[in-house]
Design an enzyme around this catalytic site. Structure first.
Site, short mmCIF file in Angstrom:
data_model
loop_
_atom_site.label_atom_id
_atom_site.label_comp_id
_atom_site.label_asym_id
_atom_site.label_seq_id
_atom_site.Cartn_x
_atom_site.Cartn_y
_atom_site.Cartn_z
N THR A 1 6.37 0.76 1.72
CA THR A 1 7.41 1.58 2.35
C THR A 1 6.71 2.57 3.27
O THR A 1 6.05 3.51 2.80
CB THR A 1 8.25 2.35 1.30
OG1 THR A 1 8.77 1.41 0.37
CG2 THR A 1 9.38 3.11 1.96
N LYS B 1 8.72 11.05 -0.94
CA LYS B 1 8.01 10.34 0.14
C LYS B 1 9.00 9.58 1.04
O LYS B 1 8.93 9.68 2.27
CB LYS B 1 7.01 9.35 -0.48
CG LYS B 1 6.37 8.42 0.53
CD LYS B 1 5.79 7.18 -0.11
CE LYS B 1 5.78 6.06 0.88
NZ LYS B 1 5.35 4.79 0.34
N LEU C 1 0.84 -1.21 0.00
CA LEU C 1 0.00 0.00 0.00
C LEU C 1 0.87 1.26 0.00
O LEU C 1 2.05 1.21 0.37
CB LEU C 1 -0.91 -0.04 1.23
CG LEU C 1 -1.87 -1.24 1.24
CD1 LEU C 1 -2.46 -1.48 2.62
CD2 LEU C 1 -2.98 -1.04 0.22
N PRO C 2 0.29 2.40 -0.38
CA PRO C 2 1.11 3.59 -0.57
C PRO C 2 1.74 4.18 0.70
O PRO C 2 2.95 4.37 0.76
CB PRO C 2 0.16 4.61 -1.21
CG PRO C 2 -1.03 3.85 -1.67
CD PRO C 2 -1.10 2.60 -0.85
N LYS D 1 15.83 0.10 4.62
CA LYS D 1 15.35 0.68 3.36
C LYS D 1 15.43 2.21 3.41
O LYS D 1 15.88 2.85 2.46
CB LYS D 1 13.91 0.21 3.13
CG LYS D 1 13.08 1.02 2.16
CD LYS D 1 13.02 0.45 0.79
CE LYS D 1 12.28 1.39 -0.17
NZ LYS D 1 12.33 0.99 -1.54
P1 NAD Z 1 0.44 2.51 -6.18
O1 NAD Z 1 -0.05 3.84 -5.74
O2 NAD Z 1 0.66 2.26 -7.64
O3 NAD Z 1 -0.55 1.36 -5.66
C1 NAD Z 1 -1.15 1.34 -4.40
C2 NAD Z 1 -2.46 0.57 -4.52
O4 NAD Z 1 -3.04 0.49 -3.22
C3 NAD Z 1 -3.49 1.24 -5.42
O5 NAD Z 1 -3.98 0.31 -6.35
C4 NAD Z 1 -4.59 1.70 -4.45
O6 NAD Z 1 -5.88 1.66 -5.03
C5 NAD Z 1 -4.44 0.67 -3.35
N1 NAD Z 1 -4.97 1.08 -2.04
C6 NAD Z 1 -4.82 2.26 -1.38
N2 NAD Z 1 -5.38 2.20 -0.18
C7 NAD Z 1 -5.90 0.95 -0.04
C8 NAD Z 1 -6.60 0.28 0.99
N3 NAD Z 1 -6.89 0.86 2.15
N4 NAD Z 1 -6.96 -1.00 0.78
C9 NAD Z 1 -6.68 -1.63 -0.39
N5 NAD Z 1 -6.02 -1.04 -1.41
C10 NAD Z 1 -5.64 0.22 -1.24
O7 NAD Z 1 1.78 2.26 -5.36
P2 NAD Z 1 2.99 1.29 -5.76
O8 NAD Z 1 3.92 2.01 -6.69
O9 NAD Z 1 2.45 -0.02 -6.12
O10 NAD Z 1 3.77 1.23 -4.36
C11 NAD Z 1 3.29 0.45 -3.28
C12 NAD Z 1 4.31 0.57 -2.15
O11 NAD Z 1 5.57 0.10 -2.62
C13 NAD Z 1 4.55 2.02 -1.68
O12 NAD Z 1 4.68 2.04 -0.31
C14 NAD Z 1 5.82 2.42 -2.41
O13 NAD Z 1 6.55 3.40 -1.71
C15 NAD Z 1 6.57 1.11 -2.43
N6 NAD Z 1 7.54 0.99 -3.53
C16 NAD Z 1 7.22 1.40 -4.79
C17 NAD Z 1 8.17 1.30 -5.81
C18 NAD Z 1 7.84 1.73 -7.22
O14 NAD Z 1 8.78 1.84 -8.04
N7 NAD Z 1 6.59 2.00 -7.55
C19 NAD Z 1 9.45 0.78 -5.53
C20 NAD Z 1 9.74 0.34 -4.24
C21 NAD Z 1 8.78 0.47 -3.23
#
Ligand code: NAD
Length: 338
Positions: free
Chosen positions: A133, A287, A101-102, A212
Site C-alpha cells: 500500500t 499510514k 513492502l511497507p 484502496k
Molecule cells: P511488514 O512490515 O510486516 O513486512 C514488510 C517486510 O518487508 C519486512 O519483512 C521487511 O524486512 C521487508 N523489507 C523492507 N524493506 C525491504 C527491501 N528494500 N527489500 C526487501 N524487503 C524489505 O508489513 P506487512 O504487514 O507485511 O505489510 C506489507 C504491505 O501490505 C504494506 O504496504 C501494508 O500497508 C500492506 N497491508 C498490510 C496489511 C496488514 O494487515 N498487515 C493489510 C493490508 C495491506
C-alpha cells in the site's frame, strides 16, 4: 492524480485449478516477507508446479530462510524455493516479480536495485506486481522506471494492494484491487488468485491504489464516528448492544458498527472483545490515511475531516494502552467504558 475512470468490477471470484502437466517452466521472485508477504508467498508456492521456481528475498534474511525451509518440508508439491541475497538476484530469472513492502521508499529502493542490474532475457514480458500500500504517484513513478528499463513492453508493472489482513493472507482469501491495463488483467489475476479469492480490476496502473486509499479514508472516518457515537450512547445510559442493534438496522450502519464494533462485548469476534489485539493495526490505519491525504492533495480534492482524523490516530498511537492495537482502540482513547 487521475481519478478512477471506471467503476471497479469483479474480475473473477472463483478459484481456478491449474494443470501441471503441459506447462512451461515459470520463475517467480517474491520480495518482502513480512506479516503479509510471508503468508502470500507460502500460498503461491504451494499452488505452483514442482517444475517452477520461486526465489525469496527480504532484507531480514532469516525470514527468507525460515520460509524456504518451511516450503521444502511441506508434504505435497509446490515450486522449488530458493533464498536470494538481493532483490536483483531474486528477480534476474523471474517471469513474475511480486513485491510486498511497507512504504513508498522501500518499493522505490527495491525496484531501483532490481532495474539497475542486467535482467536475463525471458520468453514472455516480465510482470511486476506490487501488493504494497503506497501512494499512486510513487507507484506510477516505479511503473515508468520499469518501462524505461525494459522498453517495448518487455516489462510491465501493475499495482495490486490488498485487503483481508494477515488472516486473509494466511487463509489465501485476500481481495486485490488491481490497477493494470486490460491486456494484463488475465495474467495478473491468475497469479493473484493463488493468494486470494477476489480480484477487482479498478482501471489502469495506479487505480488499484486509488481505490484502496479512498476506501480506507472512508473507513478511518467511520471508525472514529462509530467510536464517538457508541461512547455517546453509553454515557447517555444506553446498553451498547441495544445501541449497536439500532444502528445496524438504521442509517448509521457501517463495517465498524456491525463487524468491528469498538465496544468490548458487542461483537464477540471483534478485536475490541479481545483487548483490541489482532485486527487492523492503528499504525497501518494512520499510514493509509497519510497516503490518502497525500494523494488527495495531488488531485486537489478537498478533505475536511482528514487532518482531525490523523490527529486522533496519531494521538491514540502515542498512548501505551492503545499502541500496536486494532484501530478500533480509538474508543478506549476517547475514554469509552469497557
Ligand atoms: P511488514 O512490515 O510486516 O513486512 C514488510 C517486510 O518487508 C519486512 O519483512 C521487511 O524486512 C521487508 N523489507 C523492507 N524493506 C525491504 C527491501 N528494500 N527489500 C526487501 N524487503 C524489505 O508489513 P506487512 O504487514 O507485511 O505489510 C506489507 C504491505 O501490505 C504494506 O504496504 C501494508 O500497508 C500492506 N497491508 C498490510 C496489511 C496488514 O494487515 N498487515 C493489510 C493490508 C495491506
Amino acid at each position: 492524480m487521475r481519478p478512477i475512470s471506471r467503476i471497479c468490477r469483479v474480475a473473477r471470484t472463483h478459484r481456478r485449478t491449474f494443470s501441471v502437466t503441459s506447462r512451461r517452466l515459470d520463475n517467480y521472485a517474491f520480495i518482502g516477507l513480512g506479516q503479509m508477504g510471508y503468508q502470500m508467498a507460502r500460498n503461491l508456492q504451494s499452488k505452483l508446479a514442482p517444475t517452477d521456481t520461486i526465489r525469496l528475498f527480504d532484507i531480514n534474511k532469516g525470514a527468507a530462510e525460515t520460509l524456504a525451509q518451511e516450503m521444502k518440508t511441506q508434504q505435497a508439491g509446490g515450486a522449488a524455493a530458493q533464498v536470494a541475497d538481493t532483490a536483483a538476484k531474486a528477480s534476474r530469472e523471474a517471469d513474475t516479480v511480486i513485491t510486498c513492502l511497507p512504504e513508498p521508499q522501500h518499493v522505490k529502493s527495491a525496484y531501483q536495485s532490481i532495474l539497475e542490474r542486467q535482467l536475463s532475457r525471458r520468453s514472455q514480458p516480465r510482470l511486476f506486481i506490487d501488493c504494497s500500500t503506497i501512494d499512486p504517484s510513487s507507484s506510477r513513478e516505479v511503473a515508468s522506471a520499469v518501462s524505461s528499463a525494459l522498453p517495448n513492453g518487455q516489462g510491465n508493472f501493475v499495482d495490486a494492494p490488498m485487503s483481508g489482513g494477515v488472516v486473509g493472507a494466511t487463509a489465501g482469501t485476500l481481495t486485490f484491487m488491481l490497477g493494470a491495463p486490460d491486456s494484463l488483467v488475465a495474467r495478473a489475476e491468475l497469479i493473484l488468485l493463488r493468494m486470494g479469492k477476489r480480484v477487482l480490476h479498478c482501471g489502469p496502473q495506479g487505480a488499484g491504489l486509488s481505490a484502496k486509499l479512498a476506501n480506507n479514508y472512508l473507513l478511518a472516518i467511520e471508525n472514529i464516528a462509530t467510536a464517538e457515537a457508541m461512547n455517546l450512547g453509553v454515557r447517555w445510559g444506553l446498553d451498547p448492544k441495544v445501541l449497536a442493534n439500532v444502528i445496524n438496522v438504521s442509517t448509521g450502519k457501517c463495517w465498524p458498527s456491525e463487524v468491528n464494533n469498538p465496544v468490548p462485548g458487542v461483537v464477540e469476534t471483534s478485536p475490541a472483545s479481545r483487548d483490541y489485539s489482532g485486527g487492523f493495526g492503528i499504525g497501518l490505519m494512520r499510514k493509509d490515511l497519510r497516503l490518502a491525504i497525500l494523494a488527495a492533495k495531488e488531485a486537489d480534492a478537498k478533505l475536511t475531516l482528514a487532518d482531525k482524523a490523523s490527529e486522533v490516530y496519531e494521538s491514540a498511537e502515542k498512548e501505551e494502552r492503545c499502541k500496536g492495537r486494532d484501530f478500533s482502540v480509538v474508543y478506549r482513547w476517547l475514554g469509552g467504558k469497557e
